[in-house]
Write an enzyme that holds these catalytic residues in place. Structure first.
Site, short mmCIF file in Angstrom:
data_model
loop_
_atom_site.label_atom_id
_atom_site.label_comp_id
_atom_site.label_asym_id
_atom_site.label_seq_id
_atom_site.Cartn_x
_atom_site.Cartn_y
_atom_site.Cartn_z
CG HIS A 1 36.79 -29.22 81.97
ND1 HIS A 1 36.95 -27.91 81.55
CD2 HIS A 1 37.90 -29.52 82.70
CE1 HIS A 1 38.10 -27.45 82.00
NE2 HIS A 1 38.69 -28.40 82.70
CG ASP B 1 39.82 -34.98 86.83
OD1 ASP B 1 41.04 -34.82 86.94
OD2 ASP B 1 39.03 -34.02 86.71
#
Length: 381
Positions: free
Chosen positions: A280, A321
């Site tokens: 990320h 996720d």
């Protein structure tokens, strides 16, 4: 994501080490430990390049504006959440620590300046969580709810409760007097998942100015009803580069179950596809939301293998996720559970941002940089 050594970063910036470290501490340059030597750090190349160009005076105003909407400098003021030094904060509180004890309702109270969300619904809703039902319910409200423009924050906070429970009745059907994580666990008949669901809902409630939150704020800035702002956010969340990234994680796990983790990752990368499970941009040391969630349940074997092999091959840690998809598999939740959890949680944040944007009184209306054919000239004499 490309990374530079300290020497390379200093050469690009033409500055002293102290200045480099100061830019890291201020969040202007992302850094992470060098996997080959933990005593050294690596620095995000895009951040370094942006600062180098700024110092050289080469960046035009339009360039700055264009970069700002791609993980660049902040473009809106907000007191709701921020990411500093690889940590997520909710109104100054460490989100990972807050998730240890808080519920989604308590998160709403924190975000909504002390206003506790109160359900006025019967809490019956659909027999099982339904994203389609949430869209339909919100769309039904949009046509009848009052515009937000010209209304007090107290009135908007009362309406925010109604909008939240409109979403909740579709995504977490159950008795209105029960906390939302318990309603969700009961609707899936997975009482053992309740605590992890509570943590996930809190950890996903807000994440600064992400794509869906920006969409919600744009809608709010036009004076639309609060239900319209949540509908905008929900529609944006369904994109595969945002809330639906769990589908990419699921596809990777499915391929790994046939080919093995290493071959599955190699194939995905060779095809030029994005690995949704890893990394990320705002968390060079690892997504804190994923770390906070993964420590509370046992990873299914296939997920554990993909995590171990992937983190070594890619050089990035798994993200939220991956954690959501893993949690759904660990507790045998329905396939669409990650997007249901994400949507319910983020509705609290969308409403907070909508009310904050409305309170600012500002319309979000950026200009476009025209790249089409040259405008016709007026040849009249």
């Amino acid at each position: 994501m490309s990374w530079l050594t300290a020497e390379e970063a200093l050469q690009a910036l033409k500055t002293k080490p102290q200045t480099l470290y100061a830019n890291v501490s201020r969040g202007r340059i992302r850094a992470k430990p060098d996997p080959t030597d933990p005593r050294r750090s690596l620095y995000q190349a895009t951040d370094v390049q942006r600062l180098a160009e700024r110092h050289a005076g080469r960046r035009k105003t339009e360039t700055v504006a264009a970069e700002a909407i791609r993980w660049g400098d902040p473009v809106l003021s907000s007191a709701i959440s921020t990411i500093i030094g690889g940590r997520l904060f909710y109104r100054g509180k460490d989100a990972a620590g807050f998730a240890e004890v808080a519920t989604l309702e308590q998160t709403a109270t924190l975000f909504w300046n002390g206003a506790e969300p109160l359900s006025s619904s019967s809490g019956t809703g659909h027999a099982s969580p339904s994203l389609q039902a949430a869209f339909l319910a919100l769309a039904g409200r949009v046509t009848s709810d009052l515009p937000s423009l010209g209304r007090s924050q107290a009135a908007l906070r009362r309406e925010a409760s109604g909008v939240l429970y409109t979403v909740a009745d579709a995504l977490a059907p159950g008795p209105s007097d029960r906390p939302l994580h318990l309603r969700l666990a009961a609707s899936w008949q997975r009482p053992d998942a309740a605590d992890c669901l509570r943590r996930a809902l809190v950890l996903l409630a807000d994440h600064e100015l992400n794509a869906s939150t920006f969409a919600a704020r744009v809608t709010a800035s036009a004076g639309a009803a609060l239900s319209a702002t949540v509908l905008s956010g929900l529609a944006t969340l369904t994109g595969p580069l945002h809330g639906a990234a769990w589908q990419g994680v699921g596809a990777l796990i499915e391929t790994a179950s046939t080919l093995g983790a290493e071959q599955a990752i190699r194939r995905t990368l060779a095809q030029g596809n994005r690995l949704s499970a890893f990394g990320h941009p705002l968390y060079p040391d690892g997504d804190v939301r994923a770390l906070a969630l993964l420590s509370h349940f046992s990873l299914p074997p296939q997920f554990a293998e993909v995590r171990e092999v992937g983190e070594e091959m890619v050089g990035e840690k798994v993200n939220v996720d991956f954690a959501l998809a893993a949690m759904a598999a660990a507790f045998d939740l329905p396939r669409e559970a990650p997007i249901i959890i994400f949507s319910l949680a983020r509705s609290v944040g969308w409403l907070a941002h909508a009310m904050e944007q409305i309170d600012s009184g500002e319309l979000i209306r950026p200009r476009a940089r025209y790249t089409g054919p040259a405008p016709e000239t007026d040849n009249r004499t």
